[in-house]
Design a protein around this motif. Sequence first.
Motif, PDB file in Angstrom:
ATOM      1  N   GLU A 409       0.836  -1.205   0.000  1.00 20.49           N
ATOM      2  CA  GLU A 409       0.000   0.000   0.000  1.00 20.49           C
ATOM      3  C   GLU A 409       0.867   1.251   0.000  1.00 20.49           C
ATOM      4  N   SER A 410       0.363   2.269  -0.682  1.00 20.70           N
ATOM      5  CA  SER A 410       1.045   3.559  -0.743  1.00 20.70           C
ATOM      6  C   SER A 410       0.693   4.404   0.473  1.00 20.70           C
ATOM      7  N   ASP A 411       1.351   5.535   0.602  1.00 20.74           N
ATOM      8  CA  ASP A 411       0.926   6.550   1.564  1.00 20.74           C
ATOM      9  C   ASP A 411      -0.406   7.135   1.100  1.00 20.74           C
ATOM     10  N   PRO A 412      -1.138   7.800   2.006  1.00 19.15           N
ATOM     11  CA  PRO A 412      -2.374   8.470   1.574  1.00 19.15           C
ATOM     12  C   PRO A 412      -2.089   9.492   0.481  1.00 19.15           C
ATOM     13  N   LEU A 413      -2.976   9.577  -0.472  1.00 18.64           N
ATOM     14  CA  LEU A 413      -2.800  10.511  -1.584  1.00 18.64           C
ATOM     15  C   LEU A 413      -3.098  11.934  -1.126  1.00 18.64           C
ATOM     16  N   PRO A 414      -2.281  12.906  -1.516  1.00 17.72           N
ATOM     17  CA  PRO A 414      -2.470  14.278  -1.033  1.00 17.72           C
ATOM     18  C   PRO A 414      -3.664  14.977  -1.679  1.00 17.72           C
ATOM     19  N   TRP A 415      -4.105  14.481  -2.810  1.00 17.89           N
ATOM     20  CA  TRP A 415      -5.237  15.067  -3.537  1.00 17.89           C
ATOM     21  C   TRP A 415      -5.822  14.017  -4.475  1.00 17.89           C
ATOM     22  N   ASP A 416      -6.914  14.357  -5.153  1.00 20.79           N
ATOM     23  CA  ASP A 416      -7.479  13.438  -6.136  1.00 20.79           C
ATOM     24  C   ASP A 416      -6.449  13.175  -7.233  1.00 20.79           C
ATOM     25  N   THR A 447     -10.399   5.946   3.332  1.00 17.97           N
ATOM     26  CA  THR A 447      -9.888   6.354   4.646  1.00 17.97           C
ATOM     27  C   THR A 447     -10.378   5.449   5.765  1.00 17.97           C
ATOM     28  N   ALA A 448     -11.446   4.667   5.519  1.00 23.76           N
ATOM     29  CA  ALA A 448     -11.942   3.721   6.517  1.00 23.76           C
ATOM     30  C   ALA A 448     -11.247   2.370   6.415  1.00 23.76           C
ATOM     31  N   GLY A 449     -10.359   2.208   5.408  1.00 16.18           N
ATOM     32  CA  GLY A 449      -9.649   0.952   5.236  1.00 16.18           C
ATOM     33  C   GLY A 449     -10.349  -0.053   4.339  1.00 16.18           C
ATOM     34  N   THR A 450     -11.454   0.329   3.719  1.00 14.57           N
ATOM     35  CA  THR A 450     -12.168  -0.559   2.801  1.00 14.57           C
ATOM     36  C   THR A 450     -11.514  -0.507   1.427  1.00 14.57           C
ATOM     37  N   LYS A 451     -11.266  -1.681   0.845  1.00 15.44           N
ATOM     38  CA  LYS A 451     -10.606  -1.702  -0.463  1.00 15.44           C
ATOM     39  C   LYS A 451     -11.627  -1.936  -1.574  1.00 15.44           C
ATOM     40  N   TYR A 452     -11.383  -1.285  -2.710  1.00 14.58           N
ATOM     41  CA  TYR A 452     -12.269  -1.352  -3.876  1.00 14.58           C
ATOM     42  C   TYR A 452     -11.420  -1.719  -5.091  1.00 14.58           C
ATOM     43  N   ALA A 484      -8.696  11.872  -2.729  1.00 12.89           N
ATOM     44  CA  ALA A 484      -7.713  12.378  -1.766  1.00 12.89           C
ATOM     45  C   ALA A 484      -7.885  11.667  -0.426  1.00 12.89           C
ATOM     46  N   GLY A 485      -6.763  11.249   0.164  1.00  7.70           N
ATOM     47  CA  GLY A 485      -6.789  10.528   1.432  1.00  7.70           C
ATOM     48  C   GLY A 485      -6.799   9.023   1.272  1.00  7.70           C
ATOM     49  N   SER A 486      -7.188   8.542   0.082  1.00  7.90           N
ATOM     50  CA  SER A 486      -7.162   7.104  -0.182  1.00  7.90           C
ATOM     51  C   SER A 486      -5.728   6.638  -0.402  1.00  7.90           C
ATOM     52  N   ARG A 487      -5.545   5.329  -0.344  1.00  2.22           N
ATOM     53  CA  ARG A 487      -4.262   4.716  -0.663  1.00  2.22           C
ATOM     54  C   ARG A 487      -4.412   3.845  -1.905  1.00  2.22           C
ATOM     55  N   ILE A 488      -3.342   3.686  -2.650  1.00  2.32           N
ATOM     56  CA  ILE A 488      -3.303   2.745  -3.768  1.00  2.32           C
ATOM     57  C   ILE A 488      -2.735   1.434  -3.236  1.00  2.32           C
TER      58      ILE A 488
END
Length: 646
Positions: A409-416, A447-452, A484-488
């Motif tokens: 997993e990446s760090d949280p994304l700073p923006w869309d 941000t809740a940890g749910t993966k899509y 924004a805020g999601s992780r890859i």
Amino acid sequence: MTVNGSASIPGASCVRGVLATMALLASTLVFAIPAAAQTRHDLFISTLTADSIDATYFIPATAQPPNGYPGILFVHGFGGSKDDDTANGRLYAASGYVTLSYSVRGHGLSSEGSTIMATAEREDLAGVVDFLRTIPGIDTNNIGISGGSQGGLHGLWAIADRLGVKAVSSDVIVPVWATDMLMNGSIRRTVVNLLKSSRVRYDPVRDTLWDYVRNDQFDQLFPAFTDGRDVDTVALNSATVPSLRFLKWQDHYFSAADGIAAFQHYSGPKKIYLGTRGHFSDQVESERIYTYDQVTRWLAYHLKGIDNGIADEQMFTFAESSLPMDSSGYYLWTRSSLDEWPPPGIAPYRFYLAPDSTLTYTAPTVADDSLFLENIHADTTYTFDTGYIEGFHGPVFENALPRQALSFESDPLPWDVEWIGSPRMELHVSSPSARFPLHAQIYEVDTAGTKYFVNRINYTARNWPAGDGLIVADGLAHAHRFTAGSRIRVELTNIDVTNRIDLGEYPFVLPMFADAQVTIYADASRPSYIEIPLAQSPTGVDVAELPPSIGPALLQNYPNPFNGATTIAAVLPNTGRATLVIYDVLGREVERIVDGDVAAGRHAFRWDASSRPTGVYFARLTVAARDGYATGIAPVHAVKKLILMR
């Protein structure tokens, strides 16, 4: 041309193909059309191969234009029949078109067996188009073809074979569709759908293909399945018939990238939609209405000369997915239009795999590190045949062939951040197995940890030489906006099943019923990464400001796609010992273009591929340290994808 019988024949029971977007909308509108608006005729057509083709045509009740009525031929998807297009036929006939639909051989009441979208079906098409021109009152110079999947392929055949049609609409199909379904050495599960449909009667060729699939004889399957099924892209792309095309990012049959490449090299008037709805992609009502409107206006403009503005619209329309996801498991889709592809500003960003389960934006610095993945055939009595019966899913299947996964997993994304295009994986690996699966899945984690699940890269080694090597594999193109805020998240796995609601529990490509192991390296001399084309930096730093990679530059070949020969350019900052090698999709060396000292500067190398078959190839440039260039650094590599089309 002869017609067998003229009495009304009871229609076969409605068999819905894998795609019926236009027919579905037509069926919701046709109730408003009075029965007197057209006359229906049911008959059998004897084609060039003397087979009986079950057909229906409608004659408008409106006054005949001076040059006759324009005509539309509707062709159904695989596993369907002419009945799938009856509503379309009535609807368009009420608008002043002569319409004809027919059951492709092996479907509906038509005779003979399906050769799975090959030469026989192509010959039948020519005969059906000839018959359409004999219908009284038709304008023989104003005939169009519309269809999806198998039906869309018929439209591309009509263009390539110069059948004299005036306009074509092709949905969810790519010209090199058979090659595409065997991409990167993997066999898509939907190949089974084509070979084992209960709605189709088959030619004996099916049995040979099926034996190759069930025994995992890929080297035999590939030439047998692709022969006579891919469209001649040289003939297709040099034509000038107005061509409207639709491709779907999540398509379980055909990937969009090859379709986009072919579209970009098409010579005639053209327009394309890249998005969703079809072949198990997200079912979004707004996109259904949009695509139907495009087809209707495209045919009206080119067959009736109605100036409805479609010729002034931008050439590319694409829809991108994004969160939130609804209760059906479908993303929110947003549509945009532009005149070029890819959109400006797209750049490849590398996400390096780290042994601590992170995705990093810079290459690893450790001297020696690796990861391990297995494909375990735990129950050898559980064979491909058993798996097929159970649909390759369920608890028994999962115990016999357990899924293994490595997650990053990446760090949280700073923006869309927008992903637009095909992902790629370049993995340094070692394996004692000649065959092994290695698939990459790309998710968004909120941000809740749910993966899509978003999309994937599939790779199956077929003739791996024991020891170290480099895997280079492109994945399925997509357009997706990460929030924004999601992780890859990237998962490397032996069995490509996902948490997607629609068909996620089924493997996207057929699993391998054999024990196999692969080591993935993740160190300074052997970095492994996933590359995603993005419109914005995922790091808060622009791609141009990231530390430059040590190594040469291999430029994209030109032309690409190409026919016959292409030029591959490379730039070396300093003199080095270089090799430029061409590989096929199975990782086998095809040709060694350069092998020796190469001076600093820009160089152009010509590859003559006139004796090679249509398909995807990779050019790999390797430069070793020499003459002060990157002293002490291990050999560096650069890879480009080449598309040979005939």
